[in-house]
Design a protein around this motif. Structure first.
Motif, PDB file in Angstrom:
ATOM      1  N   HIS A 173      12.513 -12.015  28.972  1.00 58.66           N
ATOM      2  CA  HIS A 173      11.647 -11.964  27.726  1.00 58.66           C
ATOM      3  C   HIS A 173      13.295 -12.514  27.061  1.00 58.66           C
ATOM      4  CE1 HIS A 173       8.469 -11.786  24.949  1.00 58.66           C
ATOM      5  NE2 HIS A 173       8.252 -12.483  25.384  1.00 58.66           N
ATOM      6  N   ALA A 174      13.551 -11.708  26.343  1.00 55.91           N
ATOM      7  CA  ALA A 174      14.911 -12.270  26.025  1.00 55.91           C
ATOM      8  C   ALA A 174      15.066 -13.319  25.449  1.00 55.91           C
ATOM      9  CB  ALA A 174      15.946 -11.011  25.108  1.00 55.91           C
ATOM     10  N   TRP A 175      15.912 -13.487  26.554  1.00 53.90           N
ATOM     11  CA  TRP A 175      16.282 -14.624  26.989  1.00 53.90           C
ATOM     12  C   TRP A 175      16.236 -15.968  27.206  1.00 53.90           C
ATOM     13  CZ3 TRP A 175      21.136 -16.454  26.327  1.00 53.90           C
ATOM     14  CH2 TRP A 175      22.724 -14.424  26.483  1.00 53.90           C
ATOM     15  N   TYR A 176      14.367 -15.929  28.054  1.00 54.09           N
ATOM     16  CA  TYR A 176      13.655 -17.473  27.816  1.00 54.09           C
ATOM     17  C   TYR A 176      12.544 -17.286  27.578  1.00 54.09           C
ATOM     18  CZ  TYR A 176      18.010 -17.917  31.235  1.00 54.09           C
ATOM     19  OH  TYR A 176      19.025 -17.444  31.277  1.00 54.09           O
ATOM     20  N   LEU A 213      20.770  -7.829  27.942  1.00 56.62           N
ATOM     21  CA  LEU A 213      19.402  -7.845  27.116  1.00 56.62           C
ATOM     22  C   LEU A 213      20.153  -8.193  25.560  1.00 56.62           C
ATOM     23  CD1 LEU A 213      16.265  -5.815  27.468  1.00 56.62           C
ATOM     24  CD2 LEU A 213      17.609  -6.450  25.405  1.00 56.62           C
ATOM     25  N   LEU A 214      21.166  -7.174  24.997  1.00 56.47           N
ATOM     26  CA  LEU A 214      21.060  -6.997  23.749  1.00 56.47           C
ATOM     27  C   LEU A 214      21.912  -8.769  23.574  1.00 56.47           C
ATOM     28  CD1 LEU A 214      21.803  -3.168  23.647  1.00 56.47           C
ATOM     29  CD2 LEU A 214      20.728  -3.975  22.623  1.00 56.47           C
ATOM     30  N   ALA A 216      21.036 -11.455  24.019  1.00 56.71           N
ATOM     31  CA  ALA A 216      20.447 -12.519  23.298  1.00 56.71           C
ATOM     32  C   ALA A 216      20.807 -12.831  22.256  1.00 56.71           C
ATOM     33  CB  ALA A 216      19.280 -12.149  24.083  1.00 56.71           C
ATOM     34  N   PRO A 217      19.576 -13.987  22.065  1.00 51.97           N
ATOM     35  CA  PRO A 217      20.135 -14.854  20.886  1.00 51.97           C
ATOM     36  C   PRO A 217      19.396 -13.846  20.172  1.00 51.97           C
ATOM     37  CG  PRO A 217      20.246 -16.294  21.977  1.00 51.97           C
ATOM     38  CD  PRO A 217      19.884 -15.792  23.324  1.00 51.97           C
ATOM     39  N   ALA A 218      18.149 -13.250  20.028  1.00 54.44           N
ATOM     40  CA  ALA A 218      17.226 -12.533  19.397  1.00 54.44           C
ATOM     41  C   ALA A 218      16.877 -11.760  20.001  1.00 54.44           C
ATOM     42  CB  ALA A 218      16.420 -13.224  18.770  1.00 54.44           C
ATOM     43  N   PRO A 219      17.326 -10.205  20.482  1.00 50.02           N
ATOM     44  CA  PRO A 219      16.248  -9.701  21.679  1.00 50.02           C
ATOM     45  C   PRO A 219      15.412  -8.544  20.745  1.00 50.02           C
ATOM     46  CG  PRO A 219      18.520  -8.547  20.742  1.00 50.02           C
ATOM     47  CD  PRO A 219      18.235 -10.158  20.644  1.00 50.02           C
ATOM     48  N   GLU A 220      14.878  -8.359  19.848  1.00 48.57           N
ATOM     49  CA  GLU A 220      14.895  -7.591  18.669  1.00 48.57           C
ATOM     50  C   GLU A 220      13.018  -7.267  19.483  1.00 48.57           C
ATOM     51  OE1 GLU A 220      15.200 -11.246  15.504  1.00 48.57           O
ATOM     52  OE2 GLU A 220      16.091 -10.374  17.365  1.00 48.57           O
ATOM     53  N   GLN A 221      12.354  -8.533  19.826  1.00 46.75           N
ATOM     54  CA  GLN A 221      11.300  -8.374  20.046  1.00 46.75           C
ATOM     55  C   GLN A 221      11.069  -7.499  21.703  1.00 46.75           C
ATOM     56  OE1 GLN A 221       8.617 -11.802  21.249  1.00 46.75           O
ATOM     57  NE2 GLN A 221       7.166 -11.734  20.442  1.00 46.75           N
ATOM     58  N   SER A 222      11.937  -8.082  22.294  1.00 45.94           N
ATOM     59  CA  SER A 222      11.840  -7.448  24.281  1.00 45.94           C
ATOM     60  C   SER A 222      12.245  -5.805  23.447  1.00 45.94           C
ATOM     61  CB  SER A 222      12.499  -7.832  24.617  1.00 45.94           C
ATOM     62  OG  SER A 222      12.714  -9.648  25.068  1.00 45.94           O
ATOM     63  N   PRO A 258      25.700 -13.501  18.706  1.00 47.47           N
ATOM     64  CA  PRO A 258      26.121 -12.115  19.265  1.00 47.47           C
ATOM     65  C   PRO A 258      26.755 -11.287  20.180  1.00 47.47           C
ATOM     66  CG  PRO A 258      24.178 -13.825  20.058  1.00 47.47           C
ATOM     67  CD  PRO A 258      25.295 -14.534  20.110  1.00 47.47           C
ATOM     68  N   ASP A 259      26.292 -10.129  19.699  1.00 50.91           N
ATOM     69  CA  ASP A 259      27.323  -9.630  20.614  1.00 50.91           C
ATOM     70  C   ASP A 259      26.388  -7.648  21.351  1.00 50.91           C
ATOM     71  OD1 ASP A 259      30.533  -8.168  21.185  1.00 50.91           O
ATOM     72  OD2 ASP A 259      29.676  -6.211  19.924  1.00 50.91           O
ATOM     73  N   GLY A 260      26.390  -7.531  22.424  1.00 52.43           N
ATOM     74  CA  GLY A 260      25.905  -6.455  23.121  1.00 52.43           C
ATOM     75  C   GLY A 260      26.500  -5.213  22.448  1.00 52.43           C
ATOM     76  N   ILE A 261      27.961  -4.966  22.239  1.00 52.44           N
ATOM     77  CA  ILE A 261      28.014  -3.380  21.855  1.00 52.44           C
ATOM     78  C   ILE A 261      27.698  -3.378  20.675  1.00 52.44           C
ATOM     79  CG2 ILE A 261      29.949  -1.905  21.972  1.00 52.44           C
ATOM     80  CD1 ILE A 261      29.195  -2.759  24.805  1.00 52.44           C
ATOM     81  N   ARG A 262      27.930  -4.540  20.022  1.00 57.44           N
ATOM     82  CA  ARG A 262      27.747  -4.389  18.742  1.00 57.44           C
ATOM     83  C   ARG A 262      26.647  -4.209  17.986  1.00 57.44           C
ATOM     84  NH1 ARG A 262      27.244  -9.384  16.643  1.00 57.44           N
ATOM     85  NH2 ARG A 262      29.802  -9.910  16.208  1.00 57.44           N
ATOM     86  N   ARG A 263      25.242  -4.559  18.704  1.00 55.13           N
ATOM     87  CA  ARG A 263      23.818  -4.250  18.622  1.00 55.13           C
ATOM     88  C   ARG A 263      23.175  -2.997  19.557  1.00 55.13           C
ATOM     89  NH1 ARG A 263      21.923 -10.564  19.968  1.00 55.13           N
ATOM     90  NH2 ARG A 263      22.148 -11.259  18.076  1.00 55.13           N
TER      91      ARG A 263
END
Length: 386
Positions: A173-176, A213-214, A216-222, A258-263
């Motif tokens: 969902h975060a990606w598509y 998941l993290l 993704a460009p905008a994962p906050e909603q997921s 986007p960076d998964g570890i930063r997020r």
């Protein structure tokens, strides 16, 4: 409908399709490569579904002079390398028994049977060597166009076949997915009813899905939906996603990818990355982010000590988590620090200091130099040495 792309017309890939079709077998690309080609996203992994049994695929590949590797022959998968491109060829399958982590499969003869065992409708799309798209379940194309992520048939059944699909749902969902539509209520209800299944998953699989998941460009909603459904607490202990949306906004302002570890660092929590089986490098970055978020080091010092990329990460994390503005000129100061070279050497002080005292004095002068915004000269600094 047809898909196009350099990956599809590559002679090496066409040779793999011809290997099957010339022998009277079906050869259809399936899953991510078809989905991504239809929405204009990059295509990487090439998966091909066929009615040929794996032993036959091995035989045909060897006869064609191609390298065939039985990477998952028990599950019907053969990797055929053509032109240095790996093609995962899998025989049509149907599940006959599952325990939520692995499935006992039987080979099937039709594309519909194969499609019905997949996870989401937008992943059950196929295309032939000419790019002609086939939607055997009649839902995938419409759902992909609407960016509506939906489980195939009964969501609870799909989840119980493989509990990793809970995390895959939020990741996809975060990606598509369409953020304006929200997440599918039927899917969320099925997920909430099967939370205990997450405990059966290996931590490595959980970690891989979460970082994807993290990223993704905008994962906050997921991620917010994961929290609301109870999934986030099952995956990570003591996390809080309130800083994630501000971080994503600040990243865009700062031009950061986007960076998964930063997020992941923005979520806080008690773990150090071992619980997600992160690599040593990932855990090192995670620990640095958490340590520096509350530190008093300025932008220049961060750039000097950690390099420009990590310093920028730390500054946007501070701004998001401490709810402070990202100061103008902060990144310019980072760049100055990252490019600066401390002008004093150990040899400059060895006539006055030895051992631990020498190290202490070097650190003291370095602090003075950083405080001068890297402008103090060697002579000026040495003049301040006792």
């Amino acid at each position: 409908m047809k898909v196009t792309g350099d990956w599809l017309i590559d002679p090496a890939t066409q040779a793999v399709c011809a290997m099957l079709s010339d022998a009277g077998y079906q050869a259809h690309f399936v899953g991510g490569c078809v989905r991504n080609a239809l929405i204009g996203a990059p295509v990487s992994d090439l998966d091909i579904a066929t009615d040929a049994r794996p032993e036959k695929v091995m035989e045909l590949a060897e006869a064609a002079g191609l390298n065939a590797i039985p990477t998952g022959i028990d599950h019907g998968t053969i990797t055929v390398v053509s032109g240095r491109i790996p093609h995962e060829i899998t025989t049509y399958r149907k599940d006959v028994e599952t325990d939520g982590r692995r499935a006992v499969v039987a080979f099937a003869d039709t594309m519909v049977e194969d499609a019905e065992r997949r996870d989401f409708t937008m992943n059950a799309l196929y295309c032939d060597a000419d790019g002609l798209v086939v939607d055997p379940l009649g839902q995938g194309l419409a759902d992909l166009e609407a960016r509506h992520l939906r489980f195939i048939n009964d969501p609870e059944m799909r989840i119980r076949e493989d509990y990793l699909r809970i995390l895959r749902y939020f990741r996809f969902h975060a990606w598509y997915g369409d953020p304006s539509e929200g997440l599918d209520p039927e899917a969320l209800a099925a997920i909430a009813a099967n939370l205990a299944g997450i405990e059966t998953l290996s931590r490595e699989r959980v970690g891989v899905e979460l970082i994807k998941l993290l990223s993704a460009p905008a994962p906050e909603q997921s991620v917010a939906a994961m929290r609301q459904s109870g999934v986030l607490a099952m995956v990570l202990d003591g996390v809080d996603d309130r800083a994630l949306a501000p971080l994503v906004h600040l990243e865009a302002q700062a031009g950061l990818d986007p960076d998964g570890i930063r997020r992941l660092a923005a979520l806080g929590g008690q773990g150090d990355g071992r619980e997600l089986r992160l690599s040593n490098a990932q855990r090192k970055h995670l620990a640095l982010y958490r340590d520096q978020i509350g530190s008093s080091e300025g932008p220049g010092a961060l750039g000097y000590h950690h390099g420009a990329a990590l310093a920028r990460d730390i500054l946007v994390l501070r701004a998001a988590m401490l709810e402070i503005p990202l100061m103008p000129g902060a990144f310019a100061a980072v760049d100055r620090g990252a490019g600066a070279a401390f002008p004093v050497k150990s040899a400059d002080l060895m006539d006055r200091f030895q051992g631990r005292a020498l190290g202490d004095e070097l650190r003291r002068l370095q602090s003075l130099w950083i405080a001068s915004d890297f402008s103090a000269t060697r002579d000026q600094l040495l003049g301040q040495a006792p």
